[in-house]
Design a protein around this motif. Sequence first.
Motif, mmCIF file in Angstrom:
data_model
loop_
_atom_site.group_PDB
_atom_site.id
_atom_site.type_symbol
_atom_site.label_atom_id
_atom_site.label_comp_id
_atom_site.label_asym_id
_atom_site.label_seq_id
_atom_site.Cartn_x
_atom_site.Cartn_y
_atom_site.Cartn_z
ATOM 1 N N SER A 105 -80.141 5.926 22.076
ATOM 2 C CA SER A 105 -80.019 7.077 21.176
ATOM 3 C C SER A 105 -81.043 8.168 21.468
ATOM 4 O O SER A 105 -80.890 9.299 21.010
ATOM 5 N N SER A 106 -82.102 7.819 22.201
ATOM 6 C CA SER A 106 -83.171 8.785 22.460
ATOM 7 C C SER A 106 -82.677 9.886 23.395
ATOM 8 O O SER A 106 -81.926 9.650 24.346
ATOM 9 N N ASP A 107 -83.089 11.100 23.109
ATOM 10 C CA ASP A 107 -82.727 12.241 23.952
ATOM 11 C C ASP A 107 -83.797 12.490 25.006
ATOM 12 O O ASP A 107 -83.750 13.484 25.721
ATOM 13 N N ILE A 108 -84.761 11.565 25.089
ATOM 14 C CA ILE A 108 -85.862 11.689 26.045
ATOM 15 C C ILE A 108 -85.533 10.866 27.282
ATOM 16 O O ILE A 108 -85.136 9.706 27.192
ATOM 17 N N ALA A 109 -85.677 11.466 28.439
ATOM 18 C CA ALA A 109 -85.449 10.752 29.694
ATOM 19 C C ALA A 109 -86.663 9.865 29.982
ATOM 20 O O ALA A 109 -87.786 10.357 30.072
ATOM 21 N N SER A 110 -86.434 8.558 30.107
ATOM 22 C CA SER A 110 -87.533 7.612 30.340
ATOM 23 C C SER A 110 -87.121 6.595 31.389
ATOM 24 O O SER A 110 -85.965 6.151 31.426
ATOM 25 N N VAL A 111 -88.071 6.235 32.233
ATOM 26 C CA VAL A 111 -87.857 5.162 33.201
ATOM 27 C C VAL A 111 -89.098 4.272 33.195
ATOM 28 O O VAL A 111 -90.220 4.761 33.151
ATOM 29 N N PHE A 112 -88.873 2.964 33.200
ATOM 30 C CA PHE A 112 -89.957 1.975 33.146
ATOM 31 C C PHE A 112 -90.090 1.326 34.517
ATOM 32 O O PHE A 112 -89.108 0.809 35.070
ATOM 33 N N LEU A 113 -91.309 1.339 35.045
ATOM 34 C CA LEU A 113 -91.574 0.744 36.355
ATOM 35 C C LEU A 113 -92.549 -0.415 36.219
ATOM 36 O O LEU A 113 -93.461 -0.375 35.383
ATOM 37 N N ASP A 114 -92.376 -1.446 37.044
ATOM 38 C CA ASP A 114 -93.300 -2.590 37.021
ATOM 39 C C ASP A 114 -94.545 -2.244 37.830
ATOM 40 O O ASP A 114 -94.652 -1.145 38.394
ATOM 41 N N PRO A 115 -95.539 -3.147 37.923
ATOM 42 C CA PRO A 115 -96.782 -2.828 38.661
ATOM 43 C C PRO A 115 -96.555 -2.479 40.124
ATOM 44 O O PRO A 115 -97.406 -1.845 40.744
ATOM 45 N N ASN A 116 -95.415 -2.918 40.695
ATOM 46 C CA ASN A 116 -95.095 -2.579 42.081
ATOM 47 C C ASN A 116 -94.234 -1.325 42.176
ATOM 48 O O ASN A 116 -93.668 -1.035 43.238
ATOM 49 N N LEU A 117 -94.147 -0.612 41.043
ATOM 50 C CA LEU A 117 -93.376 0.632 40.955
ATOM 51 C C LEU A 117 -91.897 0.402 41.277
ATOM 52 O O LEU A 117 -91.248 1.207 41.953
ATOM 53 N N ARG A 118 -91.378 -0.710 40.762
ATOM 54 C CA ARG A 118 -89.944 -0.986 40.854
ATOM 55 C C ARG A 118 -89.298 -0.747 39.487
ATOM 56 O O ARG A 118 -89.911 -0.998 38.458
ATOM 57 N N ALA A 134 -76.739 0.926 37.619
ATOM 58 C CA ALA A 134 -77.214 -0.383 37.161
ATOM 59 C C ALA A 134 -77.819 -1.209 38.286
ATOM 60 O O ALA A 134 -78.815 -1.915 38.095
ATOM 61 N N SER A 135 -77.263 -1.122 39.494
ATOM 62 C CA SER A 135 -77.771 -1.924 40.618
ATOM 63 C C SER A 135 -79.110 -1.437 41.134
ATOM 64 O O SER A 135 -79.728 -2.091 41.991
ATOM 65 N N ASP A 136 -79.598 -0.285 40.633
ATOM 66 C CA ASP A 136 -80.898 0.229 41.071
ATOM 67 C C ASP A 136 -82.066 -0.479 40.391
ATOM 68 O O ASP A 136 -83.226 -0.276 40.795
ATOM 69 N N VAL A 137 -81.797 -1.281 39.366
ATOM 70 C CA VAL A 137 -82.869 -2.045 38.724
ATOM 71 C C VAL A 137 -83.467 -3.005 39.752
ATOM 72 O O VAL A 137 -82.759 -3.768 40.402
ATOM 73 N N GLY A 138 -84.775 -2.932 39.910
ATOM 74 C CA GLY A 138 -85.452 -3.740 40.916
ATOM 75 C C GLY A 138 -85.794 -2.971 42.180
ATOM 76 O O GLY A 138 -86.583 -3.436 43.002
ATOM 77 N N ARG A 139 -85.207 -1.784 42.344
ATOM 78 C CA ARG A 139 -85.494 -0.986 43.538
ATOM 79 C C ARG A 139 -86.825 -0.253 43.378
ATOM 80 O O ARG A 139 -87.196 0.162 42.272
ATOM 81 N N PRO A 140 -87.563 -0.055 44.476
ATOM 82 C CA PRO A 140 -88.823 0.691 44.400
ATOM 83 C C PRO A 140 -88.588 2.173 44.163
ATOM 84 O O PRO A 140 -87.535 2.719 44.524
ATOM 85 N N LEU A 141 -89.578 2.797 43.549
ATOM 86 C CA LEU A 141 -89.488 4.228 43.232
ATOM 87 C C LEU A 141 -89.256 5.057 44.488
ATOM 88 O O LEU A 141 -88.519 6.047 44.466
#
Length: 266
Positions: A105-118, A134-141
């Motif tokens: 519902s948020s109108d804010i664009a957000s992306v969460f990355l792990d410590p390895n920037l994935r 969806a398949s980009d989950v796990g890919r590096p930044l």
Amino acid sequence: ESPPASDEVDQGSLVHHLEEELRNSQIDLKGTIDDLELSNEELKASNEEVMSMNEELQSSNEELETSKEELQSLNEELNTLNRQLNEKMKELEETSDDLQNLLTSSDIASVFLDPNLRVKRYTQKCADLFNLIASDVGRPLSDLSPRFLDGGLKDDCQGVLETLKPRTKEVVDEHGHWFLRRILPYRTRSSQIQGVVITFFDITELKNARQQAEESEQNWRRLFEKAEVLVALYEGPEHRCVFSNQRFKEVTGRSPEGLNVRQAFP
């Protein structure tokens, strides 16, 4: 008249035979007694072994009983832990659902990355900015193809992980929309750092309004600069001069920019 000699021989032979049988019987009796004593000793030893085994069995039974009680206690603890785990899992599912609904519902664009920037998760708004699926989950930044200009994004993410200090920057996408990009460390409830969160706030309208204000300021500056009247503009709680036109400087012989009224006219 004396008995015949043959009768005496028969009696002597009989006595000898009886004595021989008596001795054999005594020997057999002694052997039987010895066997009986041996059997008695073996029986006694067996009885002692049986008693010892009985004591061991009794001790084992007591240990088993103790183990049973411990297992029952452990089982109760496991049941309690299982209930607590189920409650935590339910809370986690509810929290996850709340977070998912918030992100959706948020109108804010957000992306969460792990410590390895994935990529861990993202909002739909951010999917548009990064061309995410969806398949980009796990890919590096570094493997992503963003639709905005931000050459220092990866370095800034790494810097936030190292310093734990937020970093902000204004970026523009391929359609001319402006965003305030903000990178924050991702903290868990126990204050552990598990990556970074990148948010993008659409500041296009603010940017346009700022540009219009700057253009308007430039217009009135040019207008007042050519005016034949004296113009000096003072702003702020300290009433400091932010603008004076050429006519004001010529007539007063002063350049009051940065000074308040009392300093400009002591």
